[in-house]
Scaffold this active site. Structure first.
Site, short mmCIF file in Angstrom:
data_model
loop_
_atom_site.label_atom_id
_atom_site.label_comp_id
_atom_site.label_asym_id
_atom_site.label_seq_id
_atom_site.Cartn_x
_atom_site.Cartn_y
_atom_site.Cartn_z
N ASP A 246 4.61 6.19 12.44
CA ASP A 246 4.98 4.80 12.68
C ASP A 246 6.05 4.70 13.76
OD1 ASP A 246 4.94 2.06 12.25
OD2 ASP A 246 6.43 2.12 10.67
N ASN B 184 -6.15 -7.03 3.23
CA ASN B 184 -4.73 -7.20 3.56
C ASN B 184 -4.32 -6.35 4.76
OD1 ASN B 184 -4.78 -4.66 2.44
ND2 ASN B 184 -3.34 -5.11 0.79
N CYS C 51 -0.77 -14.22 -0.95
CA CYS C 51 0.22 -14.11 0.13
C CYS C 51 1.11 -15.36 0.10
CB CYS C 51 -0.48 -13.99 1.48
SG CYS C 51 0.69 -13.89 2.86
#
Length: 390
Positions: free
Chosen positions: A142, A163, A207
């Protein structure tokens, strides 16, 4: 460029997977470098400005979607995942639905994952190099223009859920991803061709800010993780009340995902919760000085957002507080103590919170209080539940 005969390459690939698991990775997969199938969707997403102010998403051109341009000579990518869910932490749903508590994304309760994963990837590379001295590689966690989720999917580590997270039918989604770009010609593992979400739309429905536009498409500008971590500016008024008590990240889409029934707890001590971050109240954290913030969050990914942004997030959450008069008055008093000390950005969010809390004191009935609730409770709808995997 480094090539090997197929038999030798297959044996090496299996040893790499064994070495990776011995180093603590929950799974290891190998894939090719052709990500062309994902390129149009990525640049369309950026073109819609769904990346918000994460300008690094646009700085590297095609290097993100073409591994050979990022690391010339790359032939195979080793993709790994490592579980991070701490089973000893307080129940996330209980924490989330007590508005006086501070909710912190489960991945950030312990130490920063970047260092741990990089070190393990480095050890894996050293092990490979001990048998293949000609190895050339770069490790990523990342931390560079890498399409880690498509890579993980192509390497067989899971499918990309609605998602947008990687989900494995036997492991859920509570894990980190990492990659080794190598000059080895290794046999690729079969990818996850089919998304296994079925008709389930739990993540989309739950969400809090409706950031999941459609299957796999996220508008980061509405995502609480983006707003509390990546975005340093003024949080849009219309989203503040929807954030509830989430002060660093958001896990709602994972908490309602049926596949996470199969998640495994982490075995890494570094990912265990520290300093009661799993159960602290908003007022406890608000009272931290900057020195406290730096001390208690040393080695934590949270520290990177800085003290002022930390207070900004807490101010919004305190503005969403629901409680008795004494609790609300305490919050008002505590918020007022820091007004004027850290600049206009924080003052703006403090003023917003103070206005909401003072309004609560004027409400005369419990029904009115319920109508002003900032929290979006998990719906009672019956979601698609995948069949148990044997």
């Amino acid at each position: 460029m480094m090539t090997q005969d197929s038999s030798t390459a297959s044996q090496l690939a299996e040893r790499i997977k064994d070495w990776g698991k011995s180093l603590g990775f929950a799974d290891v997969g190998i894939t090719h470098t052709d990500l062309s199938a994902y390129e149009a969707d990525y640049f369309n997403w950026v073109g819609l400005d769904f990346h918000g102010e994460m300008h690094y998403m646009t700085h590297h051109g095609h290097k993100r979607t073409r591994p050979n341009e990022l690391v010339p000579g790359t032939l195979s990518i080793i993709s790994v995942r490592m579980n991070y869910l701490d089973s000893n932490a307080s129940d996330p749903l209980q924490q989330l639905h007590k508005s006086e508590n501070a909710y912190i994304s489960r991945y950030a309760l312990g130490k920063d994952y970047h260092k741990l994963l990089r070190k393990r990837l480095q050890k894996l590379a050293e092990k490979i190099a001990s048998e293949v001295p000609e190895l050339q590689y770069r490790a990523f966690t990342d931390s560079a223009p890498v399409l880690e989720r498509p890579i993980a999917k192509e390497a067989g580590l899971g499918f990309i859920g609605k998602n947008s997270l990687i989900i494995h039918p036997r492991a859920g989604s509570w894990f980190f991803l990492g990659e080794l770009y190598t000059n080895l010609q290794l046999p690729p593992d079969p990818p996850f061709e089919k998304q296994a979400c079925g008709p389930c739309t739990a993540c989309i429905q739950e969400c809090p800010t409706n950031a999941i536009i459609e299957d796999g498409l996220i508008d980061a500008r509405r995502c609480i993780s983006y707003l509390t971590i990546e975005y340093p500016g003024s949080i849009p008024d219309e989203l503040r009340s929807l954030m509830g008590n989430r002060i660093y990240g958001c896990d709602d889409c994972q908490l309602v995902c049926p596949w996470n029934r199969y998640s495994s707890a982490t075995t890494e001590s570094d990912f265990q919760h520290r300093h009661r971050l799993d159960s602290s109240t908003l007022l406890e954290l608000w009272q931290w000085s900057e020195a406290d913030f730096l001390h208690f969050l040393e080695g934590s990914p949270i520290r990177r957002i800085g003290y002022t942004q930390w207070l900004r997030n807490l101010a919004v959450a305190l503005g969403n507080l629901e409680g008795g008069h004494t609790q609300i008055r305490d919050a008002i008093q505590q918020l007022s103590t820091r007004r004027g000390l850290f600049g206009e950005l924080l003052d703006e969010h403090i003023d917003w919170a103070l206005e909401r809390l003072k309004h609560q004191l004027t409400l005369s009935s419990s029904s009115e209080k319920n109508q002003s609730s900032p929290l979006k409770p998990f719906a009672a709808a019956k979601y698609y539940m995948p069949k148990s995997i044997k």
